[in-house]
Design a protein around this motif. Structure first.
Motif, short mmCIF file in Angstrom:
data_model
loop_
_atom_site.label_atom_id
_atom_site.label_comp_id
_atom_site.label_asym_id
_atom_site.label_seq_id
_atom_site.Cartn_x
_atom_site.Cartn_y
_atom_site.Cartn_z
N MET A 1 0.87 -1.18 -0.06
CA MET A 1 0.16 0.12 0.12
C MET A 1 0.94 1.13 -0.06
SD MET A 1 -3.18 -0.59 2.58
CE MET A 1 -3.65 0.97 2.11
N ASN A 2 0.62 2.24 -0.70
CA ASN A 2 1.22 3.50 -0.88
C ASN A 2 0.58 4.40 0.25
OD1 ASN A 2 2.89 2.73 -2.82
ND2 ASN A 2 1.66 3.28 -4.46
N ILE A 3 1.29 5.19 0.85
CA ILE A 3 0.77 5.84 2.24
C ILE A 3 1.41 7.36 1.88
CG2 ILE A 3 0.45 6.07 4.53
CD1 ILE A 3 -0.41 3.51 3.63
N THR A 20 7.65 3.47 7.73
CA THR A 20 8.96 3.10 6.89
C THR A 20 9.27 1.63 7.44
OG1 THR A 20 10.34 4.21 8.58
CG2 THR A 20 9.64 5.32 6.43
N HIS A 21 8.77 1.09 8.49
CA HIS A 21 9.40 -0.20 8.86
C HIS A 21 7.91 -1.29 9.03
CE1 HIS A 21 13.04 0.74 10.60
NE2 HIS A 21 12.47 1.99 11.07
N ILE A 22 6.97 -0.75 8.21
CA ILE A 22 5.66 -1.71 8.28
C ILE A 22 5.77 -2.57 6.94
CG2 ILE A 22 3.31 -2.14 8.22
CD1 ILE A 22 2.99 0.45 9.96
N PRO A 23 5.81 -4.06 7.23
CA PRO A 23 6.04 -4.67 5.68
C PRO A 23 4.76 -4.31 4.68
CG PRO A 23 6.52 -5.94 7.50
CD PRO A 23 5.94 -4.78 8.17
N ASP A 271 6.30 -0.79 19.92
CA ASP A 271 6.05 0.46 19.44
C ASP A 271 4.67 0.66 18.95
OD1 ASP A 271 6.10 2.75 17.70
OD2 ASP A 271 7.79 2.25 16.62
N ALA A 272 4.20 1.40 19.98
CA ALA A 272 2.53 1.58 19.81
C ALA A 272 2.23 2.24 18.54
CB ALA A 272 1.96 2.59 21.02
N TYR A 273 3.16 3.08 18.24
CA TYR A 273 2.74 3.92 16.82
C TYR A 273 2.53 2.90 15.70
CZ TYR A 273 2.77 8.07 19.65
OH TYR A 273 2.56 8.77 20.78
N TYR A 274 3.97 1.94 15.70
CA TYR A 274 3.78 0.90 14.63
C TYR A 274 2.57 -0.03 14.55
CZ TYR A 274 5.69 -3.06 11.92
OH TYR A 274 5.75 -4.43 11.30
N ILE A 281 -3.51 -0.12 8.41
CA ILE A 281 -3.17 -0.64 7.03
C ILE A 281 -3.74 -2.02 6.64
CG2 ILE A 281 -1.24 -1.30 5.85
CD1 ILE A 281 0.29 0.91 6.87
N GLU A 282 -3.70 -2.74 7.78
CA GLU A 282 -4.38 -4.03 7.56
C GLU A 282 -5.92 -3.82 7.38
OE1 GLU A 282 -4.64 -8.27 7.02
OE2 GLU A 282 -2.94 -6.97 6.95
N CYS A 283 -6.58 -3.22 8.06
CA CYS A 283 -8.05 -3.02 7.93
C CYS A 283 -8.16 -2.33 6.41
CB CYS A 283 -8.40 -1.78 8.83
SG CYS A 283 -8.66 -2.48 10.61
N CYS A 284 -7.40 -1.53 5.81
CA CYS A 284 -7.44 -1.06 4.60
C CYS A 284 -7.31 -2.23 3.44
CB CYS A 284 -6.37 0.05 4.19
SG CYS A 284 -6.73 1.37 5.14
N ARG A 285 -6.42 -3.04 3.96
CA ARG A 285 -6.18 -4.23 2.91
C ARG A 285 -7.37 -5.12 2.84
NH1 ARG A 285 -0.05 -5.16 5.32
NH2 ARG A 285 1.14 -4.11 3.72
N THR A 286 -8.01 -5.46 4.27
CA THR A 286 -8.88 -6.54 4.31
C THR A 286 -10.40 -5.94 3.87
OG1 THR A 286 -9.03 -6.13 6.46
CG2 THR A 286 -7.55 -7.93 5.93
N GLY A 287 -10.51 -4.37 4.10
CA GLY A 287 -11.81 -3.83 4.05
C GLY A 287 -12.56 -4.00 5.17
N ASN A 288 -11.88 -4.48 6.46
CA ASN A 288 -12.71 -4.75 7.72
C ASN A 288 -12.75 -3.26 8.39
OD1 ASN A 288 -13.38 -7.38 7.13
ND2 ASN A 288 -11.32 -7.97 8.00
N ALA A 289 -13.65 -3.11 9.06
CA ALA A 289 -13.87 -1.63 9.67
C ALA A 289 -12.81 -2.11 11.13
CB ALA A 289 -15.25 -1.51 10.25
N PRO A 290 -12.28 -0.89 11.57
CA PRO A 290 -11.42 -0.72 12.77
C PRO A 290 -12.00 -1.10 13.90
CG PRO A 290 -11.71 1.57 11.94
CD PRO A 290 -12.25 0.53 11.03
N ALA A 291 -12.35 -2.24 14.08
CA ALA A 291 -13.09 -2.75 15.46
C ALA A 291 -12.33 -2.22 16.79
CB ALA A 291 -13.61 -4.11 15.63
#
Length: 322
Positions: A1-3, A20-23, A271-274, A281-291
């Motif tokens: 994903m491009n951020i 920059t560290h998120i696969p 790293d809480a920010y990570y 980003i995983e929610c964006c990839r899967t389309g699942n709302a951020p529960a």
């Protein structure tokens, strides 16, 4: 994903370092008034992790250019609070997923209208309430869920007046310490205990402070702290008390007690920010709302902050949540 990241002050630097560290995530562009440098940003009340931006990251002083870029999938908004609504609206109009630093906005009407825009867009929308990923707060949430007969809890957060930030120290612009600093703990109180019955607040200091009481049918939850004298170091703590158990966090130490037995809880480093941004980003990839951090709950935290400001400005008047 491009951020695409817009805003590169105190919080934007921490977000950039995490992205920059998120696969599988690529920080494509940064839009900020000043060009990021190897030794900045340095402002703020915490020693947050920052790193120089890779040479591959494009910088522009025009944040709209980042939001309009068709190659960008999601926008991370770390702009000053008064700019949140405009940036969120433009991002949705361009079909982007949106992560935005808290608070969502500074009025209930703005929050409700942004929730409606998010729903209509079909994109993922999340507000960055980092305490939901910052140990030991998730541990405390689990403690609350499994512990009966909790009678009281107190959450504290304080720091020096933010002289380092022109927009933040202008209460007419930022809203002040309650919707900015203490919003962290108000969000936690709502997550842990749900909606209160009534609330009230008074000032406890000379700068911008609050002692808030959230009253439930069977307990009282206290949230207190705020902006103190400029030289005051940052501090955060909490205590949760039940009939035969307690959990406390102070000076970086988490202690759990059952009956007469107490032990220090050792938690893995994160790293809480990570973790927060990787979850988005995983929610964006899967389309699942951020529960784990719904935009509706973020709007509710703003509503609570505004209600407590109203009470504080009216000498601690008790106000109904409904």
């Amino acid at each position: 994903m491009n951020i695409g990241l817009i805003g590169y002050g105190f919080m934007g630097g921490a977000h950039a370092a995490a992205i920059t560290h998120i696969p599988g995530a690529t920080l494509v562009a940064v839009g900020s008034q000043n060009k990021p440098s190897a030794d900045g940003p340095t402002r703020g009340n915490l020693d947050l992790k920052t790193e120089p931006l890779p040479d591959t990251v494009r910088w522009t002083p025009d944040w709209q250019e980042v939001v309009d870029d068709p190659t960008i999938d999601a926008v991370d908004i770390c702009l000053p609070t008064p700019m949140h609504r405009e940036a969120i609206e433009r991002a949705f109009a361009n079909g982007k997923h949106v992560l935005c630093e808290k608070p969502m906005a500074l009025s209930n009407q703005d929050c409700e209208e942004l929730l409606a825009l998010a729903k209509a867009s079909g994109r993922i929308f999340m507000i960055a309430h980092v305490l939901r990923w910052m140990q030991p707060y998730p541990y405390a949430f689990e403690f609350v869920k499994k512990t009966n007969d909790i009678t009281t809890a107190t959450l504290r957060r304080s720091t020096g007046y933010p002289h380092w930030s022109k927009w933040l120290r202008d209460i007419k612009v930022s809203g002040g310490a309650i919707p900015d600093l203490l919003l962290h703990d108000l969000d936690q109180a709502l997550q842990w205990f749900g909606d209160p019955v009534t609330v009230s607040a008074t000032s406890i200091g000379e700068v911008d402070t609050m002692h808030a009481s959230l009253r439930y049918a069977d307990k009282e939850i206290i949230v207190e702290g705020g902006w103190l004298a400029p030289e005051t170091p940052f501090a955060a703590s909490f205590s949760i008390t039940a009939n035969d158990a307690s959990l406390s966090f102070a000076e970086g130490k988490l202690t759990e007690t059952h009956g007469n037995e107490s032990h220090e809880v050792k938690l893995p480093e994160h790293d809480a920010y990570y973790d927060e941004i990787a979850y988005f980003i995983e929610c964006c990839r899967t389309g699942n709302a951020p529960a784990l951090c719904t935009p509706e709950s973020s709007a509710k935290a703003v509503r609570l902050a505004l209600l407590l400001m109203q009470s504080r400005d009216n000498n601690g008047k008790e106000l109904s949540w409904q």
